[in-house]
Write a protein that holds these residues in place. Structure first.
Motif, short mmCIF file in Angstrom:
data_model
loop_
_atom_site.label_atom_id
_atom_site.label_comp_id
_atom_site.label_asym_id
_atom_site.label_seq_id
_atom_site.Cartn_x
_atom_site.Cartn_y
_atom_site.Cartn_z
N SER A 26 3.44 9.70 5.22
CA SER A 26 4.05 9.44 3.91
C SER A 26 5.10 10.49 3.57
N ASP A 27 6.10 10.04 2.86
CA ASP A 27 7.17 10.90 2.34
C ASP A 27 6.69 11.41 0.98
N ASP A 28 6.46 12.72 0.87
CA ASP A 28 5.91 13.30 -0.35
C ASP A 28 6.76 13.03 -1.58
N ASN A 29 8.05 12.87 -1.42
CA ASN A 29 8.94 12.67 -2.56
C ASN A 29 8.99 11.22 -3.04
N HIS A 30 8.41 10.30 -2.27
CA HIS A 30 8.48 8.89 -2.63
C HIS A 30 7.13 8.20 -2.52
N THR A 31 6.06 8.97 -2.60
CA THR A 31 4.70 8.41 -2.51
C THR A 31 3.89 8.91 -3.70
N PHE A 32 3.41 7.97 -4.49
CA PHE A 32 2.63 8.32 -5.68
C PHE A 32 1.53 7.29 -5.90
N SER A 33 0.45 7.73 -6.49
CA SER A 33 -0.59 6.82 -6.93
C SER A 33 -0.70 6.95 -8.44
N LEU A 149 12.70 4.83 11.87
CA LEU A 149 12.01 3.72 11.22
C LEU A 149 11.22 4.22 10.01
N ALA A 150 11.34 3.50 8.92
CA ALA A 150 10.59 3.80 7.71
C ALA A 150 9.92 2.52 7.22
N CYS A 151 8.74 2.66 6.65
CA CYS A 151 8.05 1.53 6.04
C CYS A 151 7.61 1.94 4.64
N GLY A 152 7.67 0.99 3.73
CA GLY A 152 7.24 1.25 2.37
C GLY A 152 6.42 0.08 1.86
N ALA A 153 5.60 0.36 0.86
CA ALA A 153 4.76 -0.69 0.29
C ALA A 153 4.34 -0.33 -1.12
N ASN A 154 3.99 -1.35 -1.87
CA ASN A 154 3.33 -1.20 -3.15
C ASN A 154 2.02 -1.97 -3.04
N ALA A 155 0.96 -1.40 -3.61
CA ALA A 155 -0.35 -2.04 -3.55
C ALA A 155 -1.12 -1.76 -4.83
N THR A 156 -2.02 -2.67 -5.17
CA THR A 156 -2.84 -2.51 -6.38
C THR A 156 -4.29 -2.89 -6.09
N ALA A 157 -5.16 -2.38 -6.95
CA ALA A 157 -6.58 -2.74 -6.91
C ALA A 157 -7.16 -2.48 -8.29
N LYS A 158 -8.27 -3.13 -8.58
CA LYS A 158 -8.99 -2.87 -9.83
C LYS A 158 -10.37 -2.34 -9.47
N ILE A 159 -10.79 -1.30 -10.19
CA ILE A 159 -12.13 -0.74 -9.99
C ILE A 159 -12.79 -0.57 -11.35
N GLU A 176 -12.57 -0.90 -16.75
CA GLU A 176 -11.72 -1.39 -15.66
C GLU A 176 -10.45 -0.55 -15.58
N VAL A 177 -10.18 -0.07 -14.38
CA VAL A 177 -9.01 0.75 -14.12
C VAL A 177 -8.17 0.06 -13.05
N THR A 178 -6.89 -0.07 -13.31
CA THR A 178 -5.97 -0.61 -12.31
C THR A 178 -5.35 0.55 -11.55
N LEU A 179 -5.52 0.53 -10.25
CA LEU A 179 -4.93 1.54 -9.37
C LEU A 179 -3.64 0.95 -8.78
N SER A 180 -2.60 1.75 -8.73
CA SER A 180 -1.33 1.31 -8.14
C SER A 180 -0.84 2.39 -7.19
N PHE A 181 -0.29 1.94 -6.08
CA PHE A 181 0.20 2.87 -5.06
C PHE A 181 1.62 2.47 -4.68
N ALA A 182 2.49 3.45 -4.65
CA ALA A 182 3.85 3.28 -4.13
C ALA A 182 3.98 4.27 -2.98
N ILE A 183 4.24 3.75 -1.79
CA ILE A 183 4.30 4.62 -0.62
C ILE A 183 5.55 4.33 0.20
N GLU A 184 6.17 5.39 0.63
CA GLU A 184 7.24 5.31 1.62
C GLU A 184 6.87 6.27 2.73
N SER A 185 7.03 5.82 3.96
CA SER A 185 6.60 6.63 5.10
C SER A 185 7.63 6.56 6.22
N LEU A 186 7.65 7.63 7.01
CA LEU A 186 8.57 7.70 8.15
C LEU A 186 7.78 7.72 9.44
#
Length: 188
Positions: A26-33, A149-159, A176-186
């Motif tokens: 993961s790219d630390d500058n573009h990856t957050f939860s 090559l770089a790959c990125g994604a957004n993902a969600t889940a509820k817990i 109920e908490v919605t979790l969201s992830f934005a990740i960019e990786s090299l």
């Protein structure tokens, strides 16, 4: 000449069939939860963690992969220093005893050639539960600046936070908490 071309094509096909999976960091500058929850029904509060690190393995030809992520729970950012301390306290994340949140996949599910969801185990406050992340966006391409090559994604889940021993003030403060992830990786 036709035989040489046929052999090269056959070699290319067999090499693709046995291609090794790609690994990404993961790219630390573009990856957050981040997480959101209802606050007494008045509003949906949104907060994030400023430090999320992940390792991803992806074999798009075989339609397999894996994800391991670690969140620094002390990096919680609610926008208020007072609430940051509150969320880090014993009633919620108890970061003095449990400084990290982790996720480790057990299976990556594909829809055609694209990852659609990730099944795995989320550990919060020492409690591990199965959680499926729904991938809402996925893209891989050569990165124009990193030149790889770089790959990125957004993902969600509820817990349910009560399932992770973090249920103070529920149900007034939403369980109920919605979790969201934005990740960019090299690619490594």
């Amino acid at each position: 000449m036709k035989k040489i071309v046929a052999l090269l094509i056959a070699a290319g096909v067999s090499m693709t069939a046995f291609a090794a999976p790609d690994t990404f960091t993961s790219d630390d500058n573009h990856t957050f939860s981040s997480f959101s929850y209802s606050h007494f029904g008045y509003s949906t509060q949104q907060s994030r963690f400023n430090s999320t690190k992940a390792k991803i393995t992806l074999d798009r030809a075989a339609k397999t992969g894996s994800v391991e992520a670690t969140i620094d729970a002390k990096s919680v950012d609610t926008g208020s220093k007072l609430f940051d301390q509150h969320i880090q306290g014993e009633n919620f994340l108890d970061t003095a005893k449990f400084p990290t949140i982790s996720y480790k996949s057990t299976k990556v599910n594909f829809n055609g050639d694209v990852p659609a969801s990730v099944e795995g185990n989320l550990t919060v406050k020492g409690v591990t539960k199965p959680v499926t992340l729904t991938i809402t966006n996925f893209h891989c391409a050569d990165h124009p600046m990193a030149k790889k090559l770089a790959c990125g994604a957004n993902a969600t889940a509820k817990i349910k936070r009560t399932e992770f021993n973090a249920g103070a003030y529920a149900p007034n403060v939403g369980d109920e908490v919605t979790l969201s992830f934005a990740i960019e990786s090299l690619k490594d």
